[in-house]
Design a protein around this motif. Structure first.
Motif, PDB file in Angstrom:
ATOM      1  N   HIS A 106       0.840  -1.205   0.000  1.00 56.92           N
ATOM      2  CA  HIS A 106       0.000   0.000   0.000  1.00 56.92           C
ATOM      3  C   HIS A 106       0.875   1.255   0.000  1.00 56.92           C
ATOM      4  N   LEU A 107       1.933   1.222   0.817  1.00 56.99           N
ATOM      5  CA  LEU A 107       2.844   2.375   0.874  1.00 56.99           C
ATOM      6  C   LEU A 107       3.482   2.608  -0.500  1.00 56.99           C
ATOM      7  N   VAL A 108       3.970   1.518  -1.086  1.00 57.19           N
ATOM      8  CA  VAL A 108       4.644   1.623  -2.380  1.00 57.19           C
ATOM      9  C   VAL A 108       3.685   2.156  -3.448  1.00 57.19           C
ATOM     10  N   PRO A 163      12.470   5.880   3.709  1.00 55.58           N
ATOM     11  CA  PRO A 163      12.403   7.148   2.969  1.00 55.58           C
ATOM     12  C   PRO A 163      13.202   7.099   1.667  1.00 55.58           C
ATOM     13  N   GLU A 164      14.337   6.383   1.694  1.00 51.72           N
ATOM     14  CA  GLU A 164      15.145   6.273   0.477  1.00 51.72           C
ATOM     15  C   GLU A 164      14.370   5.521  -0.598  1.00 51.72           C
ATOM     16  N   MET A 165      13.671   4.450  -0.170  1.00 55.31           N
ATOM     17  CA  MET A 165      12.863   3.674  -1.113  1.00 55.31           C
ATOM     18  C   MET A 165      11.735   4.544  -1.677  1.00 55.31           C
ATOM     19  N   VAL A 166      11.034   5.238  -0.789  1.00 51.59           N
ATOM     20  CA  VAL A 166       9.914   6.075  -1.238  1.00 51.59           C
ATOM     21  C   VAL A 166      10.420   7.174  -2.179  1.00 51.59           C
ATOM     22  N   ALA A 167      11.568   7.750  -1.822  1.00 52.73           N
ATOM     23  CA  ALA A 167      12.131   8.808  -2.671  1.00 52.73           C
ATOM     24  C   ALA A 167      12.433   8.274  -4.068  1.00 52.73           C
ATOM     25  N   TYR A 175       7.469  14.572  -1.143  1.00 53.88           N
ATOM     26  CA  TYR A 175       8.349  14.998  -0.068  1.00 53.88           C
ATOM     27  C   TYR A 175       8.701  13.791   0.783  1.00 53.88           C
ATOM     28  N   THR A 176       9.965  13.601   1.066  1.00 50.98           N
ATOM     29  CA  THR A 176      10.407  12.458   1.852  1.00 50.98           C
ATOM     30  C   THR A 176      11.507  12.875   2.819  1.00 50.98           C
ATOM     31  N   ALA A 177      11.338  12.497   4.075  1.00 53.71           N
ATOM     32  CA  ALA A 177      12.363  12.854   5.059  1.00 53.71           C
ATOM     33  C   ALA A 177      12.414  11.821   6.172  1.00 53.71           C
ATOM     34  N   ARG A 178      13.533  11.831   6.886  1.00 52.91           N
ATOM     35  CA  ARG A 178      13.634  11.011   8.090  1.00 52.91           C
ATOM     36  C   ARG A 178      14.044  11.918   9.255  1.00 52.91           C
ATOM     37  N   GLY A 179      13.191  11.961  10.242  1.00 50.75           N
ATOM     38  CA  GLY A 179      13.503  12.728  11.445  1.00 50.75           C
ATOM     39  C   GLY A 179      13.728  11.797  12.613  1.00 50.75           C
ATOM     40  N   THR A 180      13.896  12.378  13.758  1.00 47.53           N
ATOM     41  CA  THR A 180      14.104  11.561  14.956  1.00 47.53           C
ATOM     42  C   THR A 180      13.515  12.273  16.164  1.00 47.53           C
ATOM     43  N   VAL A 181      13.062  11.493  17.137  1.00 49.34           N
ATOM     44  CA  VAL A 181      12.503  12.110  18.342  1.00 49.34           C
ATOM     45  C   VAL A 181      13.601  12.763  19.187  1.00 49.34           C
ATOM     46  N   VAL A 238      19.469  10.671   9.196  1.00 47.88           N
ATOM     47  CA  VAL A 238      18.447  11.681   9.438  1.00 47.88           C
ATOM     48  C   VAL A 238      18.617  12.839   8.449  1.00 47.88           C
ATOM     49  N   GLY A 239      17.484  13.312   7.936  1.00 50.41           N
ATOM     50  CA  GLY A 239      17.532  14.449   7.017  1.00 50.41           C
ATOM     51  C   GLY A 239      16.450  14.344   5.968  1.00 50.41           C
ATOM     52  N   GLU A 240      16.369  15.343   5.128  1.00 49.66           N
ATOM     53  CA  GLU A 240      15.415  15.312   4.025  1.00 49.66           C
ATOM     54  C   GLU A 240      16.007  14.482   2.897  1.00 49.66           C
ATOM     55  N   VAL A 241      15.217  13.587   2.363  1.00 48.48           N
ATOM     56  CA  VAL A 241      15.712  12.726   1.294  1.00 48.48           C
ATOM     57  C   VAL A 241      15.290  13.293  -0.055  1.00 48.48           C
ATOM     58  N   LYS A 242      14.083  13.823  -0.076  1.00 41.11           N
ATOM     59  CA  LYS A 242      13.578  14.357  -1.334  1.00 41.11           C
ATOM     60  C   LYS A 242      12.635  15.512  -1.023  1.00 41.11           C
ATOM     61  N   VAL A 243      12.866  16.638  -1.653  1.00 39.92           N
ATOM     62  CA  VAL A 243      11.964  17.771  -1.467  1.00 39.92           C
ATOM     63  C   VAL A 243      11.426  18.177  -2.830  1.00 39.92           C
ATOM     64  N   PRO A 244      10.198  18.692  -2.860  1.00 45.85           N
ATOM     65  CA  PRO A 244       9.633  19.076  -4.146  1.00 45.85           C
ATOM     66  C   PRO A 244      10.508  20.123  -4.830  1.00 45.85           C
ATOM     67  N   VAL A 245      10.612  19.991  -6.136  1.00 49.16           N
ATOM     68  CA  VAL A 245      11.391  20.957  -6.905  1.00 49.16           C
ATOM     69  C   VAL A 245      10.730  22.323  -6.773  1.00 49.16           C
ATOM     70  N   LYS A 246      11.534  23.312  -6.403  1.00 53.20           N
ATOM     71  CA  LYS A 246      11.003  24.688  -6.259  1.00 53.20           C
ATOM     72  C   LYS A 246      10.634  25.230  -7.632  1.00 53.20           C
ATOM     73  N   GLU A 247       9.444  25.780  -7.693  1.00 54.33           N
ATOM     74  CA  GLU A 247       9.075  26.407  -8.950  1.00 54.33           C
ATOM     75  C   GLU A 247       9.891  27.685  -9.136  1.00 54.33           C
ATOM     76  N   GLU A 248      10.237  27.968 -10.381  1.00 56.03           N
ATOM     77  CA  GLU A 248      11.011  29.180 -10.678  1.00 56.03           C
ATOM     78  C   GLU A 248      10.194  30.414 -10.311  1.00 56.03           C
ATOM     79  N   GLU A 249      10.868  31.313  -9.632  1.00 54.53           N
ATOM     80  CA  GLU A 249      10.148  32.555  -9.250  1.00 54.53           C
ATOM     81  C   GLU A 249       9.915  33.403 -10.503  1.00 54.53           C
TER      82      GLU A 249
END
Lengths: 249, 189, 363
Positions: A106-108, A163-167, A175-181, A238-249
């Motif tokens: 389901h996740l995939v 997160p690496e797999m999802v990315a 958007y994909t990231a791994r954080g920690t408590v 830990v960190g952001e694995v994938k962030v949406p591409v910023k649209e050009e201003e």
């Protein structure tokens, strides 16, 4: 009288103190999530789904609408809600077993379809609710109830890098990231970005949160944090694995 | 003719058995009669015997499949073997006469067994592509399930878009229907 | 607002799968979730062609587990949502349906039975009777309509939405591969113009207002902490279910007055049964007919009324005794003999039933 730490506004006071074990990381993840919901002011639009396993204990945690589903099935339930009501902010909250084992398909597929939902997965290296069995995220050599001599990677493979797999399987809007408590503020920022991504309708968003399970790890507070901050973060970056591409201003 | 007419059509994939069945039941339905058609289907998309069960009646049809057919038309050797089970004492069994050495396989319990040269006529007089329409003409003559005019209307409904491009096809198909009917009429006369 | 899919009643000639798609449109179903499996595929095919014209939605999921749970999600969001499946897909679907049962989620599932167990055939059977009535780790608190014609597929699919939302039990339309694939005539109509009410849908989640401030939040669960808590919940459901029974139970009977043998069949096999009864009545045989339309709840009361007057009941089905078990349970304590006619995975013709019934009259 002890001072009570400030609760996020979206928390449901009536159901506190919560039902997680002492020292469990779920409370911290849900605190970060509560703050993210507050800051985005989306409490009246959120539909929160929780899985089976320890995450089910969140079923009455917030003053938001919540449905507790079956093991691994929170993702499809939230997909179903989102498809039927695109104006809702749908959060699928699950553990590592629910997301990477029984509900992996389901996740995939939600990720590849770029479903506009936010999945939050709590990684504590074991199945907590059922008594500490090996999870897809159990570290090599780590002892659990079903790997009493330590996880043998030759027998059972290596821990899932979620997160690496999802990315790898999602598109630009995801958007994909791994954080920690151990870094709640950073975790909150990731969660906020993940929700923001859904609000903007960009794509699937996924945050894995590294978390401690002192009950099943049989660790005291110090050892819990040591395992989390040393062993786990060494393996799970830990960190952001994938962030949406910023649209050009 | 009794209440419900039961027809089993069988042939090889590509012989057009299912489209004939489809047009026939459509014709009956358009006449306001009750019709039921079910193709056999399985996991093999190709290669099996293509079998169509049709029933036409003045009232609602019963079970979708049947054991005792009024008419069986078998267009290949495999189809002959496959459809023998639907033959009983009142069955008219029609097969194409182009099949060689099939005599021993033919049912012995049928009311009548009829060989018609549909394939030969299609090839020599008309066009191989209207083979199945000849069969349809034969089936209609043998069972009287619909009037010839209604059958033509149903063919028009199904193939009208082709006729619009090439009006000669209309003539060819209608001719095929009539020839099919004649073949049965002559043999039963 | 998009135009109505059906305005005036009209006679059509189509497959059962197509009839189901039209029925779902007529019932104003808003979203279908589905996964391909024969013989139900054409329900999705017709739905995906028709739905956008009438502002309805579709999602093809990764499997039937997901199709079941996304359907639950759609319903929880307040929409008339449905799915369709068969065979091994129906097996996977049961997980979500057990959640629907526990959480009283009014899902609608159309099942076009194929052969079983396992992959078996893609063609036909009545072997999903037990599964559809009692699947999942629960008590079978569902509504199951077993249809026998395209008209019924259309009528009961519309009805399924209404009943599901009225009583909040997961509702199933139990067809089969024959009904899915065959063509016959039926009338399509707009239920509203016939004075039939539409299912009143409402959200279980995501209602208006700030939760915890302007209203209580919806906190829905299927997990309970104690045996007593669960027992109380289930007992309440069972009470609701039993109260519902007289309002929903349906059956069809004929030729019972002086019947010595009554043939019992459901779904498409009931057509062979009716055919056989007709033929045998013409021969002067005292044979009657009973067909449960709702398999859950089962028309126990009517059957118990019929049974003592007959000398024998013949149960005919394309399964190895799945209907038979329902009949047996309904007739517990009665002494009338039951005669099985079981053809697991195989169609039953009128002709063979005539012969079987004749032999039961001692010919």
């Amino acid at each position: 009288m002890a001072t009570v730490p400030k609760m996020p506004k979206s928390w449901r006071v009536e159901t506190k103190p919560h039902k997680f074990c002492p020292g469990c990381g779920h409370g911290l993840v849900l605190k970060a999530l509560g703050e993210a919901i507050d800051e985005l002011d989306i409490q009246d639009r959120v539909v929160f789904g929780c899985d089976i396993g320890c995450s089910l204990l969140a079923w009455d945690f917030f003053n938001v609408d919540i449905v507790q589903t079956h093991h691994g099935r929170t993702t499809p339930v939230m997909v179903g809600v989102k498809r039927a009501r695109p104006d809702r902010i749908c959060i699928a909250y699950m553990g590592d077993g629910g997301g990477y084992a029984i509900g992996a398909q389901h996740l995939v597929n939600a990720a590849t379809r770029n479903e506009k939902i936010t999945a939050i997965l709590v990684n504590n290296c074991n199945y907590g609710m059922t008594g500490g069995q090996m999870a897809p995220t159990t570290l090599p050599e780590m002892k659990t109830e079903t790997t009493p001599y330590g996880r043998d990677v030759e027998e059972t493979g290596y821990p899932t890098q979620g997160p690496e797999m999802v990315a790898a399987i999602t598109r630009e809007g995801a958007y994909t990231a791994r954080g920690t408590v151990a870094k709640v503020r950073q975790l909150k920022n990731y969660l906020k970005k993940a929700l923001q991504n859904q609000l903007e309708g960009k794509g699937f968003s996924f945050v894995e949160a590294l978390s401690g399970c002192p009950t099943n790890w049989s660790t005291n507070a110090k050892a819990t944090w040591a395992f989390l901050e040393e062993n786990m973060t060494k393996y799970f970056k830990v960190g952001e694995v994938k962030v949406p591409v910023k649209e050009e201003e | 003719m009794k209440g419900t007419v039961k027809i089993a059509l069988a042939g090889e994939g590509g012989q057009g058995v299912q489209s004939v069945a489809g047009i026939m039941v459509e014709a009956a339905n358009d006449e306001g009669r009750e019709a039921l058609y079910i193709p056999n289907f399985g996991v093999e998309q190709r290669g099996g015997v293509s079998l169509a069960f049709c029933q036409i009646s003045d009232e609602k049809v019963g079970a979708p499949k049947f054991r005792d057919a009024d008419l069986v038309i078998a267009l290949s050797e495999r189809a002959v073997r496959r459809t023998r089970q639907y033959v009983h004492k009142d069955t008219l069994f029609i097969y194409d006469s182009s099949m060689q050495g099939i005599e021993d396989e033919l049912p012995r319990n049928a009311k009548k067994v009829l060989a018609i040269p549909a394939l030969e006529i299609a090839k020599k007089e008309l066009h191989p592509r209207v083979f199945n329409i000849i069969i349809m003409g034969a089936a209609i003559e043998a069972t009287k399930i619909v009037e010839m005019e209604q059958a033509k209307k149903a063919v028009e409904k199904r193939l009208g878009y082709k006729f619009a491009q090439n009006p000669k096809l209309r003539e060819l198909n209608f001719k095929a229907l009539e020839r099919g009917a004649e073949l049965v009429k002559e043999s039963l006369a | 607002m998009a135009e109505k899919p059906i305005t005036d009643e009209k006679r059509v000639f189509m497959t059962g799968n197509e009839a189901v798609a039209w029925a779902a449109l007529a019932a104003e179903a808003e979203i279908m979730y589905g996964y391909p499996i024969t013989p139900q595929n054409e329900i999705m095919h017709y739905w995906t062609r028709l739905a956008p014209k009438y502002k309805r939605k579709f999602l093809q999921t990764e499997d039937e587990i997901s199709a079941g749970f996304t359907t639950c999600g759609g319903v929880l969001a307040g929409k008339r949502a449905f799915t369709a499946t068969a065979g091994p897909g129906n097996v996977l679907m049961q997980e979500a349906m057990s959640m629907a049962e526990m959480m009283r989620i009014p899902t609608v599932v159309v099942v076009q039975q194929r052969g079983g167990p396992s992959t078996a055939t893609v063609i036909y059977s009545q072997q999903e009777t037990t599964l559809t009535c009692f699947g999942g780790n629960g008590e079978g608190l569902r509504l199951v309509y077993s249809t026998s014609s395209h008209q019924e597929l259309f009528d009961y699919t519309i009805k399924a939405f209404y009943m599901a939302w009225k009583y909040r039990f997961p509702t199933f339309v139990l067809g089969d591969g024959y009904q899915a694939k065959m063509r016959e005539s039926l009338y399509l109509y707009n239920p509203i113009e016939k004075g039939m009410p539409l299912a009143e849908s409402y959200p279980f989640l995501g209602q208006e207002g700030r939760p915890g401030v302007e209203r209580e939040p919806s906190h829905l669960r299927n997990t309970y902490n104690t045996e007593e808590e669960l027992y109380q919940i289930i007992s309440g459901y069972v009470e609701d279910y039993e109260r519902m029974i007289p309002e929903v139970v349906e059956y069809q009977v004929s030729d019972l007055e002086d019947a010595e043998i009554v043939v019992i069949a459901h779904g498409i096999v009931s057509r062979a049964a009716r055919e056989a009864v007709k033929v045998l009545r013409q021969e002067g045989r005292k044979v009657g007919y009973f067909r449960p339309i709702t398999l859950r709840p089962f028309p126990t009361g009517k059957l118990r009324e019929i049974a003592p007057k007959a000398k024998k009941l013949v149960v005919a089905e394309s399964a190895q005794g799945q209907l038979f078990k329902l009949v047996q349970e309904a007739l517990y304590g009665e002494t009338v003999p039951l005669e099985p006619y079981f053809k697991p995975g195989l169609g039953i013709t009128g002709e063979e039933l005539v012969e079987f019934l004749q032999s039961n009259f001692g010919q």
